[in-house]
Each structure stands twice: as structure tokens, then as C-alpha cells.
Design an enzyme around this catalytic site. Structure first.
Site, PDB file in Angstrom:
ATOM      1  N   HIS A 165      -0.665 -10.368  -4.299  1.00 59.61           N
ATOM      2  CA  HIS A 165       0.170  -9.990  -5.447  1.00 59.61           C
ATOM      3  C   HIS A 165       0.387 -11.201  -6.333  1.00 59.61           C
ATOM      4  O   HIS A 165       0.404 -12.338  -5.866  1.00 59.61           O
ATOM      5  CB  HIS A 165       1.510  -9.408  -4.995  1.00 59.61           C
ATOM      6  CG  HIS A 165       2.241 -10.247  -3.990  1.00 59.61           C
ATOM      7  ND1 HIS A 165       1.933 -10.224  -2.643  1.00 59.61           N
ATOM      8  CD2 HIS A 165       3.242 -11.150  -4.130  1.00 59.61           C
ATOM      9  CE1 HIS A 165       2.718 -11.068  -2.002  1.00 59.61           C
ATOM     10  NE2 HIS A 165       3.522 -11.652  -2.877  1.00 59.61           N
ATOM     11  N   CYS A 170       0.840  -1.204   0.000  1.00 58.34           N
ATOM     12  CA  CYS A 170       0.000   0.000   0.000  1.00 58.34           C
ATOM     13  C   CYS A 170       0.874   1.253   0.000  1.00 58.34           C
ATOM     14  O   CYS A 170       0.549   2.248  -0.653  1.00 58.34           O
ATOM     15  CB  CYS A 170      -0.951   0.000   1.193  1.00 58.34           C
ATOM     16  SG  CYS A 170      -2.394  -1.074   1.000  1.00 58.34           S
ATOM     17  N   HIS A 219       3.019 -12.719  -9.192  1.00 59.78           N
ATOM     18  CA  HIS A 219       4.335 -12.623  -9.812  1.00 59.78           C
ATOM     19  C   HIS A 219       4.182 -12.952 -11.298  1.00 59.78           C
ATOM     20  O   HIS A 219       3.647 -14.016 -11.643  1.00 59.78           O
ATOM     21  CB  HIS A 219       5.297 -13.653  -9.204  1.00 59.78           C
ATOM     22  CG  HIS A 219       5.530 -13.512  -7.726  1.00 59.78           C
ATOM     23  ND1 HIS A 219       6.702 -12.991  -7.195  1.00 59.78           N
ATOM     24  CD2 HIS A 219       4.761 -13.845  -6.659  1.00 59.78           C
ATOM     25  CE1 HIS A 219       6.639 -13.024  -5.865  1.00 59.78           C
ATOM     26  NE2 HIS A 219       5.474 -13.535  -5.516  1.00 59.78           N
ATOM     27  N   HIS A 232      -0.233  -8.382   1.164  1.00 54.61           N
ATOM     28  CA  HIS A 232      -1.087  -7.636   0.228  1.00 54.61           C
ATOM     29  C   HIS A 232      -1.075  -8.492  -1.030  1.00 54.61           C
ATOM     30  O   HIS A 232       0.004  -8.719  -1.604  1.00 54.61           O
ATOM     31  CB  HIS A 232      -0.520  -6.229  -0.009  1.00 54.61           C
ATOM     32  CG  HIS A 232      -1.329  -5.365  -0.946  1.00 54.61           C
ATOM     33  ND1 HIS A 232      -1.751  -4.091  -0.607  1.00 54.61           N
ATOM     34  CD2 HIS A 232      -1.767  -5.578  -2.209  1.00 54.61           C
ATOM     35  CE1 HIS A 232      -2.419  -3.561  -1.618  1.00 54.61           C
ATOM     36  NE2 HIS A 232      -2.433  -4.453  -2.613  1.00 54.61           N
ATOM     37  N   HIS A 289      -6.569  -2.963  -0.905  1.00 48.71           N
ATOM     38  CA  HIS A 289      -5.826  -3.849  -0.004  1.00 48.71           C
ATOM     39  C   HIS A 289      -6.645  -5.109   0.266  1.00 48.71           C
ATOM     40  O   HIS A 289      -7.710  -5.052   0.869  1.00 48.71           O
ATOM     41  CB  HIS A 289      -5.481  -3.178   1.329  1.00 48.71           C
ATOM     42  CG  HIS A 289      -4.732  -4.113   2.244  1.00 48.71           C
ATOM     43  ND1 HIS A 289      -3.360  -4.221   2.230  1.00 48.71           N
ATOM     44  CD2 HIS A 289      -5.173  -5.047   3.122  1.00 48.71           C
ATOM     45  CE1 HIS A 289      -2.988  -5.159   3.081  1.00 48.71           C
ATOM     46  NE2 HIS A 289      -4.080  -5.689   3.629  1.00 48.71           N
TER      47      HIS A 289
END
Ligand code: AMP
Ligand code: ZN
Length: 113
Positions: free
Chosen positions: A99, A7, A101, A97, A46
Site C-alpha cells: 500500500h 483484500c 500512503h 498487502h 495481492h
């Protein structure tokens, strides 16, 4: 989320190698790349992990895959690539948070370690 690393990256409070941004997502280079191309794609909302998503996130989660495909094209990953979400302790998640890749530029093994 005041104490979330990603964030803070979205807010510009921590410098990063920004690769893409729009109203819903932010993408930046991983600080410890595991492949010639290693981009992290995150929602601006978030969400702590894949374990915390709800039905209301379905468009956002689908959109992240569209962005992954677009960035892979921009990076000329014509031979393929891998998109990974690590969830929780056993999944190897280290930043809370959500994510994804985007990894490319080399051949990956399977199964993952
Ligand atoms: P994961 O282990 O799936 O939670 O992935 C977290 C990723 O965030 C790791 O690959 C880290 O190298 C990466 N990372 C941690 N801090 C930063 C940062 N400040 N800028 C860019 N990537 C980061
Ligand atoms: Zn966050």
C-alpha cells in the site's frame, strides 16, 4: 488471499471510506490519519510488500503513482504532498498487502522518524 485485511476491504467484507476504485486499484481513507489528507492506495492484486514485486508488476506500480497524482489533484494538494511505502519490519509495515500512503494538507519533516 483469504486472511488479508486489505483484500477483505477490496472485497467489501470490511467497510471503509472508499475514495477511488477501478479495475486495478482501490483507494480509501486511513483509519488513523496522520495528516488532513491520508489516503491508502492499494492494488487489487495481492502483493505482500514492495519486497515481493516482480518485473510483471511494473505497469501496476507505475499506475499507482498516476492514481496518487490524480487523487492529490482532486484533494487540492496544490502545495505538495508525500507518497510513502513502508516495507517490512524496519520500514514500519503493519499490513502485509502492499500500500502507498498519500499524505497531504500539512508540511512534513525530513528525515522521517
Ligand atoms: P503501514 O503501517 O504502512 O503498514 O500502514 C497500514 C495503515 O493501514 C495504517 O496507517 C493503518 O492506520 C491503516 N489501517 C489499518 N486498518 C485499517 C482499516 N480497517 N481501514 C483503513 N485503514 C486501516
Ligand atoms: Zn491482500
Amino acid at each position: 488471499m483469504t486472511n488479508c485485511l486489505f483484500c477483505k476491504i477490496i472485497a467489501g467484507e470490511i467497510p471503509t471510506n472508499k475514495i477511488y476504485e477501478d479495475d486495478k486499484v482501490f483507494a480509501f481513507g486511513d483509519i488513523n490519519p496522520q495528516a488532513p489528507v491520508h489516503i491508502l492506495i492499494i492494488p487489487k492484486k495481492h502483493i505482500s510488500s514492495l519486497d515481493d514485486v516482480t518485473a510483471e508488476d511494473k505497469d501496476l506500480l507505475g499506475y499507482i503513482q498516476i492514481v496518487a497524482s490524480k487523487l492529490a489533484k482532486e484533494k487540492n494538494l496544490t502545495d505538495g504532498y508525500r507518497v510513502v511505502n513502508n516495507c517490512g519490519v524496519d520500514g514500519g509495515q503493519t499490513v502485509a498487502h502492499i500500500h502507498y500512503h498519500l499524505l497531504g494538507g500539512r508540511t512534513f519533516g525530513w528525515p522521517p522518524g
